[in-house]
Design an enzyme around this catalytic site. Structure first.
Site, PDB file in Angstrom:
ATOM      1  N   ILE A  55       1.006  -1.183  -0.040  1.00  0.00           N
ATOM      2  CA  ILE A  55       0.220   0.106  -0.040  1.00  0.00           C
ATOM      3  C   ILE A  55       0.870   1.340   0.015  1.00  0.00           C
ATOM      4  O   ILE A  55       1.752   1.387   0.964  1.00  0.00           O
ATOM      5  CB  ILE A  55      -0.859  -0.079   1.255  1.00  0.00           C
ATOM      6  CG1 ILE A  55      -1.717  -1.269   1.361  1.00  0.00           C
ATOM      7  CG2 ILE A  55      -1.814   1.254   1.273  1.00  0.00           C
ATOM      8  CD1 ILE A  55      -2.513  -1.488   0.118  1.00  0.00           C
ATOM      9  N   ASP A 148      -6.515  10.493  15.102  1.00  0.00           N
ATOM     10  CA  ASP A 148      -7.554   9.986  15.654  1.00  0.00           C
ATOM     11  C   ASP A 148      -8.755  10.596  14.884  1.00  0.00           C
ATOM     12  O   ASP A 148      -9.243  11.550  15.688  1.00  0.00           O
ATOM     13  CB  ASP A 148      -7.634  10.322  17.309  1.00  0.00           C
ATOM     14  CG  ASP A 148      -8.754   9.542  17.823  1.00  0.00           C
ATOM     15  OD1 ASP A 148      -9.538   8.601  17.296  1.00  0.00           O
ATOM     16  OD2 ASP A 148      -9.113   9.697  18.923  1.00  0.00           O
ATOM     17  N   GLU A 182     -18.260   8.363  16.605  1.00  0.00           N
ATOM     18  CA  GLU A 182     -17.849   7.207  17.371  1.00  0.00           C
ATOM     19  C   GLU A 182     -17.305   8.147  18.573  1.00  0.00           C
ATOM     20  O   GLU A 182     -17.240   7.556  19.754  1.00  0.00           O
ATOM     21  CB  GLU A 182     -16.615   6.748  16.755  1.00  0.00           C
ATOM     22  CG  GLU A 182     -15.742   5.800  17.327  1.00  0.00           C
ATOM     23  CD  GLU A 182     -14.444   6.027  18.458  1.00  0.00           C
ATOM     24  OE1 GLU A 182     -14.124   5.571  19.142  1.00  0.00           O
ATOM     25  OE2 GLU A 182     -14.459   7.454  18.362  1.00  0.00           O
ATOM     26  N   GLU A 183     -16.858   9.639  18.354  1.00  0.00           N
ATOM     27  CA  GLU A 183     -16.439  10.199  19.667  1.00  0.00           C
ATOM     28  C   GLU A 183     -17.363  10.376  20.610  1.00  0.00           C
ATOM     29  O   GLU A 183     -17.140  10.893  21.762  1.00  0.00           O
ATOM     30  CB  GLU A 183     -15.836  11.403  19.221  1.00  0.00           C
ATOM     31  CG  GLU A 183     -14.434  11.247  18.058  1.00  0.00           C
ATOM     32  CD  GLU A 183     -13.021  10.774  18.994  1.00  0.00           C
ATOM     33  OE1 GLU A 183     -13.250  10.322  20.232  1.00  0.00           O
ATOM     34  OE2 GLU A 183     -12.317  10.502  18.387  1.00  0.00           O
ATOM     35  N   HIS A 298      -6.721  13.850  20.998  1.00  0.00           N
ATOM     36  CA  HIS A 298      -7.902  14.892  21.274  1.00  0.00           C
ATOM     37  C   HIS A 298      -7.651  16.260  21.538  1.00  0.00           C
ATOM     38  O   HIS A 298      -8.417  16.871  21.889  1.00  0.00           O
ATOM     39  CB  HIS A 298      -8.823  14.336  22.314  1.00  0.00           C
ATOM     40  CG  HIS A 298      -9.517  13.049  22.069  1.00  0.00           C
ATOM     41  ND1 HIS A 298     -10.493  12.613  23.075  1.00  0.00           N
ATOM     42  CD2 HIS A 298      -9.599  12.365  20.975  1.00  0.00           C
ATOM     43  CE1 HIS A 298     -10.946  11.530  22.515  1.00  0.00           C
ATOM     44  NE2 HIS A 298     -10.401  11.206  21.251  1.00  0.00           N
ATOM     45  N   ASP A 317      -0.043  -1.640   5.416  1.00  0.00           N
ATOM     46  CA  ASP A 317       0.479  -3.019   4.737  1.00  0.00           C
ATOM     47  C   ASP A 317      -0.334  -4.224   5.406  1.00  0.00           C
ATOM     48  O   ASP A 317      -0.731  -5.179   4.832  1.00  0.00           O
ATOM     49  CB  ASP A 317       1.828  -3.099   4.725  1.00  0.00           C
ATOM     50  CG  ASP A 317       2.568  -2.113   3.486  1.00  0.00           C
ATOM     51  OD1 ASP A 317       1.768  -1.651   2.747  1.00  0.00           O
ATOM     52  OD2 ASP A 317       3.484  -1.859   3.663  1.00  0.00           O
TER      53      ASP A 317
END
Length: 450
Positions: A55, A148, A182-183, A298, A317
């Protein structure tokens, strides 16, 4: 990844309301092949006839540059309910649509705002055995969220695009997802799993989660939730002589939790958040002991500068290796006839456009609606470049625009062009111009596949 609490977030947030999807929406999002009520045992995967491709980390970094640009243009973040999140989703969706994936945007409501999941299916493979890879796409409100979790999102995006580039024919069905909110407590993935009929849930053989894979002071952590999936990743890293540790920092705190709670096998990778790297870990992996794996976790400094390229490369990869090995199958040459020019053409620094020609013969009628243009351009600042395809009539099809925020090297990509207005036979040209000073490069090769 959400903030840590005294107990796993998947328990703390269990009372959050979820939007119930109607049967029609669910049917549109999912397949309808019958399955048993329980999750499928892993079907024997045929040994891949080819290994997973490398990749290109430059491509992964280019996606991160785009996410950074999106955040910078939208209040500095890509958080749930903000314009930057939807722009991020649209960017990923556009890449997948052009590569031939079937994409679906699933809506849900959280905190009074509309949230979005993006699900992408690669056509083919046994729909009763789904190999599912996912990452959350949202950031916190405090910053752009490039490690993140732009890192996981960009890595699985490039793996998905590699599936298309390689013409991969998996034995099992491949699905990828980018989760919203998600957070706030894995709300997007919770919504997806909670609205999934049990027959569809049982088709998911493995769910792989990638939340932070480019931490600047990285570790190599492997989920230990399922021994078989753990071994897939450990075997890859052993082949690279990279030691690993069991992942504990993020237990129950990312999008694998809803899948695991539903009885689905889960695995994944993690490069560390705000835990402190020990002296033993620094000796094993390099980096700095006594500091967090990601000191910008964050925070507003979680920018495109907050990435360790080696970790991003190794983990990307590893993701590809897992997708290929778990799904089996083979890589076949693309359908149709290919025409290529492998002669190098130098690109003048901040100079006029250059062209590389390809002469097409023996193709009746017009070019296809999905003409594949594979480009390999070596350049030390790809954001300087504009790239276009010129048809036999002289019509120009834009492939890539210049971007001041795209500092990665090289343009290695396959573009899909609706060239049906052009006759197939004749001379086609790849046109490249360097619009900025101080960086150089050349067209290495390019090809058309009809």
């Amino acid at each position: 990844m959400p903030h840590r609490t005294g107990q796993p977030l998947h328990r703390r947030c269990s009372g959050l309301a979820l939007l119930t999807a109607g049967a029609a929406a669910t049917a549109a999002l999912l397949g309808t092949a019958p399955a048993s009520a329980a999750g499928p045992a892993p079907a024997p995967a045929a040994a891949p006839t080819v290994a997973a491709p490398d990749i290109p980390v430059a491509n992964v970094k280019a996606h991160l540059s785009q996410l950074q640009s999106i955040a910078s243009s939208n209040g500095g973040n890509r958080a749930h309910g903000r314009a930057g999140y939807r722009a991020s989703l649209d960017y990923v969706k556009g890449k997948l649509d052009a590569a031939g994936f079937t994409t679906t945007v699933q809506q849900f409501t959280a905190g009074g705002a509309t949230g979005y999941n993006l699900v992408a299916d690669w056509p083919g493979g046994d729909a009763g055995h789904v190999i599912f890879s996912g990452s959350h796409l949202d950031s916190v409100g405090a910053g752009p969220g490039i490690n993140d979790n732009g890192s996981g999102s960009a890595a699985i995006l490039e793996v998905a695009l590699a599936v298309a580039r390689e013409g991969y024919k998996p034995d099992k069905h491949l699905r990828f997802a980018w989760w919203g909110a998600e957070e706030l407590g894995m709300l997007g993935s919770r919504h997806y799993v909670s609205t999934l009929p049990s027959a569809e849930r049982s088709k998911i053989e493995s769910y792989l989660n990638f939340d932070m894979v480019g931490s600047p002071n990285p570790g190599y952590f492997v989920y230990d939730d399922d021994a078989r999936l753990e071994k897939v990743f450990k075997d890859f890293y052993a082949s690279k002589n990279i030691p690993t540790e069991i992942e504990t920092e993020g237990d129950g705190r990312s999008d694998h939790a809803p899948f695991k709670n539903a009885g689905i096998r889960v695995g994944g990778l993690f490069s560390g958040a705000d835990y402190i790297k020990t002296a033993a870990q620094a000796q094993k992996w390099g980096g700095t002991s006594g500091r967090a794996f990601d000191a910008c976790y964050h925070r507003s400094c979680d920018t495109s500068a907050n990435i360790n390229e080696a970790a991003l490369n190794n983990n990307s990869d590893a993701i590809a290796s897992a997708v290929w090995s778990l799904s089996g199958g083979s890589t076949n040459p693309p359908d149709g006839k290919t025409f290529e020019n492998a002669d190098n053409v130098q690109i003048p620094d901040a100079g006029p456009a250059v062209e590389s020609p390809v002469t097409v013969t023996g193709i009746p009628g017009n070019a296809p609606t999905a003409l594949k243009v594979a480009v390999d351009i070596k350049h030390t600042w790809r954001g300087d470049l504009t790239v276009a395809l010129v048809g036999p009539s002289g019509r120009t099809f834009g492939l890539k625009s210049a971007s001041g925020n795209d500092s990665a090297d090289n343009v290695i990509a396959t573009f899909t062009v609706d060239a049906s207005s052009e006759t197939a036979n004749g001379t086609w040209k790849l046109r490249v111009q360097d619009t900025g000073a101080q960086d150089t490069g050349y067209i290495d090769s390019w090809k058309l596949t009809f």
